[in-house]
Design a protein around this motif. Structure first.
Motif, PDB file in Angstrom:
ATOM      1  N   UNK A 106       0.846  -1.197   0.000  1.00  0.00           N
ATOM      2  CA  UNK A 106       0.000   0.000   0.000  1.00  0.00           C
ATOM      3  C   UNK A 106       0.882   1.247   0.000  1.00  0.00           C
ATOM      4  N   UNK A 107       1.956   1.161   0.789  1.00  0.00           N
ATOM      5  CA  UNK A 107       2.919   2.261   0.863  1.00  0.00           C
ATOM      6  C   UNK A 107       4.317   1.638   0.784  1.00  0.00           C
ATOM      7  N   UNK A 108       5.208   2.354   0.096  1.00  0.00           N
ATOM      8  CA  UNK A 108       6.566   1.832  -0.078  1.00  0.00           C
ATOM      9  C   UNK A 108       7.577   2.877   0.398  1.00  0.00           C
ATOM     10  N   UNK A 109       8.575   2.439   1.138  1.00  0.00           N
ATOM     11  CA  UNK A 109       9.654   3.332   1.556  1.00  0.00           C
ATOM     12  C   UNK A 109      10.963   2.830   0.958  1.00  0.00           C
ATOM     13  N   UNK A 110      11.599   3.682   0.189  1.00  0.00           N
ATOM     14  CA  UNK A 110      12.899   3.333  -0.375  1.00  0.00           C
ATOM     15  C   UNK A 110      13.987   3.890   0.537  1.00  0.00           C
ATOM     16  N   UNK A 111      14.776   3.005   1.108  1.00  0.00           N
ATOM     17  CA  UNK A 111      15.884   3.419   1.966  1.00  0.00           C
ATOM     18  C   UNK A 111      17.104   2.618   1.532  1.00  0.00           C
ATOM     19  N   UNK A 112      17.414   2.755   0.257  1.00  0.00           N
ATOM     20  CA  UNK A 112      18.436   1.896  -0.356  1.00  0.00           C
ATOM     21  C   UNK A 112      19.846   2.428  -0.150  1.00  0.00           C
ATOM     22  N   UNK A 113      19.978   3.635   0.418  1.00  0.00           N
ATOM     23  CA  UNK A 113      21.307   4.119   0.787  1.00  0.00           C
ATOM     24  C   UNK A 113      22.144   4.563  -0.394  1.00  0.00           C
ATOM     25  N   UNK A 114      23.434   4.505  -0.185  1.00  0.00           N
ATOM     26  CA  UNK A 114      24.383   4.937  -1.205  1.00  0.00           C
ATOM     27  C   UNK A 114      25.499   3.908  -1.280  1.00  0.00           C
ATOM     28  N   UNK A 115      26.089   3.784  -2.458  1.00  0.00           N
ATOM     29  CA  UNK A 115      27.172   2.816  -2.665  1.00  0.00           C
ATOM     30  C   UNK A 115      28.490   3.553  -2.819  1.00  0.00           C
ATOM     31  N   UNK A 116      29.541   2.902  -2.389  1.00  0.00           N
ATOM     32  CA  UNK A 116      30.866   3.494  -2.553  1.00  0.00           C
ATOM     33  C   UNK A 116      31.203   3.601  -4.041  1.00  0.00           C
ATOM     34  N   UNK A 117      31.766   4.723  -4.404  1.00  0.00           N
ATOM     35  CA  UNK A 117      32.185   4.916  -5.790  1.00  0.00           C
ATOM     36  C   UNK A 117      33.527   4.215  -5.992  1.00  0.00           C
ATOM     37  N   UNK A 118      33.593   3.385  -7.033  1.00  0.00           N
ATOM     38  CA  UNK A 118      34.853   2.715  -7.370  1.00  0.00           C
ATOM     39  C   UNK A 118      35.203   3.079  -8.804  1.00  0.00           C
ATOM     40  N   UNK A 119      36.290   3.820  -8.997  1.00  0.00           N
ATOM     41  CA  UNK A 119      36.615   4.269 -10.353  1.00  0.00           C
ATOM     42  C   UNK A 119      37.093   3.093 -11.207  1.00  0.00           C
ATOM     43  N   UNK A 120      36.874   3.150 -12.517  1.00  0.00           N
ATOM     44  CA  UNK A 120      37.228   2.034 -13.399  1.00  0.00           C
ATOM     45  C   UNK A 120      38.720   2.045 -13.724  1.00  0.00           C
ATOM     46  N   UNK A 121      39.520   1.511 -12.815  1.00  0.00           N
ATOM     47  CA  UNK A 121      40.976   1.469 -13.022  1.00  0.00           C
ATOM     48  C   UNK A 121      41.413   0.030 -13.243  1.00  0.00           C
ATOM     49  N   UNK A 122      42.500  -0.171 -13.972  1.00  0.00           N
ATOM     50  CA  UNK A 122      43.020  -1.528 -14.109  1.00  0.00           C
ATOM     51  C   UNK A 122      43.319  -2.112 -12.733  1.00  0.00           C
ATOM     52  N   UNK A 123      42.844  -3.287 -12.493  1.00  0.00           N
ATOM     53  CA  UNK A 123      43.121  -3.992 -11.245  1.00  0.00           C
ATOM     54  C   UNK A 123      42.258  -3.581 -10.071  1.00  0.00           C
ATOM     55  N   UNK A 124      41.300  -2.683 -10.314  1.00  0.00           N
ATOM     56  CA  UNK A 124      40.562  -2.095  -9.189  1.00  0.00           C
ATOM     57  C   UNK A 124      39.676  -3.112  -8.474  1.00  0.00           C
ATOM     58  N   UNK A 125      39.421  -4.253  -9.128  1.00  0.00           N
ATOM     59  CA  UNK A 125      38.549  -5.251  -8.480  1.00  0.00           C
ATOM     60  C   UNK A 125      39.153  -5.758  -7.162  1.00  0.00           C
ATOM     61  N   UNK A 126      40.484  -5.577  -6.992  1.00  0.00           N
ATOM     62  CA  UNK A 126      41.095  -5.950  -5.718  1.00  0.00           C
ATOM     63  C   UNK A 126      40.795  -4.962  -4.589  1.00  0.00           C
ATOM     64  N   UNK A 127      40.418  -3.770  -4.995  1.00  0.00           N
ATOM     65  CA  UNK A 127      40.172  -2.742  -3.980  1.00  0.00           C
ATOM     66  C   UNK A 127      38.903  -3.054  -3.192  1.00  0.00           C
TER      67      UNK A 127
END
Lengths: 541, 541
Positions: A106-127
């Motif tokens: 009947x009523x919806x509350x979105x409280x999905x927050x914020x995500x950390x920004x991860x820049x698209x750098x080579x190898x960044x998936x390890x960060x």
């Protein structure tokens, strides 16, 4: 009434529990993508540093405890993957079974927050990032055996993270693209934080960027390689508004969900709170992102009132924030000088360096305080402070004065609790009022640290009114020493022309400036004195 | 312009130095009866206790330093013995030579302060007081070899004195005529201070009076004899207004000099500031005595503005005050419950016991906070707090909110600086706002600790919603235990009739009361929970 809440941390859980207290009969479903609800986000760095020793301390509630006390239907590891605003339903994926199902509301509350920004750098998936308990577990694991770490970003979270890595004896470098730490603060107020970090062994690379992440190091844009067994990204967050965006809800220029004063989105029966929404700025009235825990908690409770039909209004945001780092505290509320400058808004600046409590009582430590004032209305536009004990108190008092519309000059009237271990008979906040009043009435004119080079270049005489001992220990280039207590008799020694007066913190300078002005001289006081100038120029040189 | 200032401490010296900064040409004469000007009154007990180790630390300025810096003509040991308001002159006695002379003035500032009240008891001439440096020297001398002391009066100064005598290993008894310590606070807020004093070895005789002082003891009205190598009188102060009274200036009902908003007495060109004047109360607008250092300093500066023709207005007084005693802090602003009750003014009371910072961060200590609210307007009438770290901050924020006219319910909106070591995402001050709003809107009803005996006697069922372990450790007589998490299912076990709900601090009680109300029960929550009840009843039994 069936209320579905997407996101079960600060805003979402405040909404759910308040709504239960208001509506025992409501069906309340909380859908949380992560493993945990209602955890202590702001405690995560301190758990990593060992200040908070038990992981359980971070977990404030469980689905079971919330079901028991508040009869909430809390489902963790349930991600909302689609929203139908017209049909009033969400599509939910159970992350463990992979099953998808539709949940109506009947009523919806979105409280999905914020995500950390991860820049698209080579190898960044390890960060790694640090937003939730799963993140903290990953960082904790990576910390085992790590001897070096790079934190990218010197905002509040990056600095807290660095402090806690040092606590764990990890050799830590902070890489920050900007030219200072703590971007919400002005350079001269952030400089002591940078100094404190360096003093405690943090390597600080300002004006530097990462170009790649490798197995045990990172590379900076100037090609230097910094060892990094662990890489933490803390360059900022962005609202997790994709669900709302895909459902056609109005999104603001900052990427957050647009809500009105009653936290209603552009779709009927859908509300949003916390880091995912754009808030109304207290100074400008414009939209801005304020990813802070206090605002999220407040909005969570408030949206429950709105849903329950109570006359609740979301107040504008001042973005009050605080940081403890080693033996230093830094805090801010409202707008900074650079933000005012960038917006082209007129302002007046005041710096002072008062003791946190009476100087004659042991352990009195000086802090630095900055106040920004609207010159036309005397309105407080912002305040910053850095120092030890008592910084939090003064910023809270100033934030309250700002919220209450107390003009800067009237800070002199505030009756604050005084005993020598807690403050001064004229509290630092009162002193700001006196200073603001002196500026407002024209009793004193001041000049800022970044303006004096020009003044001296165009012929002003710089007079250091401190003692010969203070002068000898370091002064502003080109200044002559004329101690305040001799100034009355020796003012004639200052050549004709404008006089730039300064002392250590601005107070003796104020007396000297008043004296010279009354003697017919064109005198102006260096706001914040030698100390503000030194903090600022050390930071920018 | 020749300005004569009578009294050279807080108010007088603030006036003199500010006036010099405004008027270099003025002749400024400061006449001080004592040996010292501008000393640290509020530091005196801490010097005696050894916290402040050097006597020089108390002496903030000397006549010489003031002459040098501010060209002030400061004359210590010069007492003004007569005032001629028409002829605009004072008669001054040089206490060393005995010589008397007349000093004319254009403007006169009376800053004669207040004197300690010493009741006319047999032997009382042996008792010492603590108002100035000469007093402190006398007490310090008497302390040499003293093993026992009696402090008469358990106000702020009496309690500070007792703490510092204990620091010197002196066996100390505090004798107080009233039934509680710290009369400006309410009994349940003062009770933890009394407990703290006793825990640190202070003997506290409440409801007791001295009848005589002997060579090494005092006698109480119940004939008990208490050893007392040293006797300190701290039962209060009275304005030193004799000079003004004899000159025909208007004196108020409290014995202080009557001044207007510009600190003008009833005689032209004569002003008065500080402890000697009657101030305008912020809550009632009526005259009252507020012998506090912050007010004196503020008025001193302000009167200089008035004399210099600036548009300065003295604001009303909230009487914000604070006390540190051993490991406890107690503070107050505005009116107390008992004062409101005595004045017949309607009010609403809120108690809470929040942690000073996030519970999951180490060393979180609970404080007790009390808020008094006007039920018709939601105006904050007063606040009190007792606890450890963070008490001073919350009272300063509340004093500021009060000064800014922020309604009690809107305390929820204040954006206070939050990181887990400094506060909570919902700060204690925000929580007061939520509580005030719940009362204002009728979402919750509460009952006070002193009202429950009557409720229970007339048939209310007392339900302790804490855990069985908490219940077993002590509860309110007659209460049954029904833990909050079971209440939804077991509410039917409570017999018909009104239900008095309570928990430890009021928060679970709030949830339980909301639940029972929605289940159709006539439920009311014990404000402040078991803890307020226990503090209060321990104090009055």
């Amino acid at each position: 009434m069936k209320v579905v809440i997407v996101g079960g941390v600060a805003g979402g859980m405040s909404a759910a529990t308040r709504l239960r207290r208001l509506r025992e009969s409501a069906e309340i479903v909380v859908l949380e993508r992560g493993d945990h609800v209602s955890f202590a986000n702001c405690g995560l760095p301190y758990y990593l540093g060992g200040v908070i020793q038990k992981r359980e301390a971070l977990l404030l509630q469980t689905p079971e405890s919330l079901a028991e006390r508040f009869r909430l239907d809390v489902r963790v590891r349930h991600e909302v993957v689609a929203l139908d605003p017209v049909g009033r339903s969400v599509t939910v994926r159970d992350l463990d079974s992979g099953r998808e199902y539709v949940e109506s509301f009947d009523e919806l509350v979105l409280s999905t927050g914020a995500a950390a920004i991860v820049p698209p750098l080579p190898g960044v998936e390890r960060a790694l990032v640090l937003r939730d308990v799963a993140d903290v577990d990953r960082v904790a694991e990576a910390l085992g055996g790590a001897r070096s770490a790079v934190v990218v970003g010197a905002g509040f979270i990056g600095v807290e993270m660095a402090e806690n890595l040092v606590r764990r004896q990890v050799s830590t470098t902070v890489v920050e693209r900007g030219t200072q730490v703590l971007a919400p603060m002005d350079v001269e107020m952030a400089a002591p934080v940078a100094a404190e970090m360096r003093e405690h062994g943090v390597r600080l690379e300002l004006g530097a960027e990462l170009t790649r992440v490798d197995a045990d190091s990172v590379t900076l844009s100037d090609r230097r390689v910094i060892p990094a067994d662990l890489v933490v990204m803390a360059i900022g967050v962005r609202p997790e508004s994709a669900l709302a965006r895909e459902a056609g809800l109005e999104i603001g220029s900052g990427g957050g969900i647009v809500v009105d004063e009653r936290l209603r989105t552009s779709a009927p029966h859908i509300y949003a709170v916390g880091d995912v929404v754009e808030k109304r700025d207290a100074v400008s009235g414009q939209s801005m992102l304020v990813p802070l825990a206090n605002a999220a908690n407040r909005q969570g409770r408030l949206v429950a009132d709105v849903i329950a039909g109570l006359p609740a209004i979301d107040p504008p945001a001042q973005a009050t924030a605080i940081l403890g780092v080693f033996d230093l505290t830094a805090a801010t509320t409202g707008w900074s000088e650079k933000r005012l400058r960038a917006a082209g808004r007129p302002f007046r600046v005041l710096h002072s360096h008062p003791f946190a409590h009476a100087g004659y009582y042991p352990d009195a430590r000086a802090m630095s305080v900055k106040l920004l004032v609207d010159p036309a209305t005397d309105e407080i536009l912002g305040a910053q402070a850095v120092g030890g004990d008592g910084v939090d108190k003064r910023i809270d008092v100033l934030a309250t004065a700002m919220a209450g519309g107390i003009p800067a000059s009237r800070l002199m009237d505030l009756e604050l609790a005084y005993a020598p271990q807690f403050g001064s008979a004229k509290d630092p906040v009162n002193m700001l009022g006196y200073m603001a009043d002196n500026l407002r009435t024209g009793a004193i004119r001041t000049v800022q640290w970044h303006e004096i080079d020009d003044m001296i270049a165009t012929g002003a005489h710089a007079v250091d009114v401190r003692s010969p001992e203070e002068f000898a220990a370091g002064s502003i280039p080109g200044a002559r020493n004329l101690p305040l207590d001799e100034l009355r008799d020796r003012a004639g020694e200052i050549p004709a022309g404008p006089v730039l007066v300064f002392c250590q913190v601005g107070q003796r300078g104020n007396t000297a400036t008043r004296l010279l002005t009354q003697l017919g001289r064109d005198a102006i006081n260096l706001d914040g004195g030698y100390r503000t100038w030194r903090d600022a120029t050390a930071a920018v040189r």
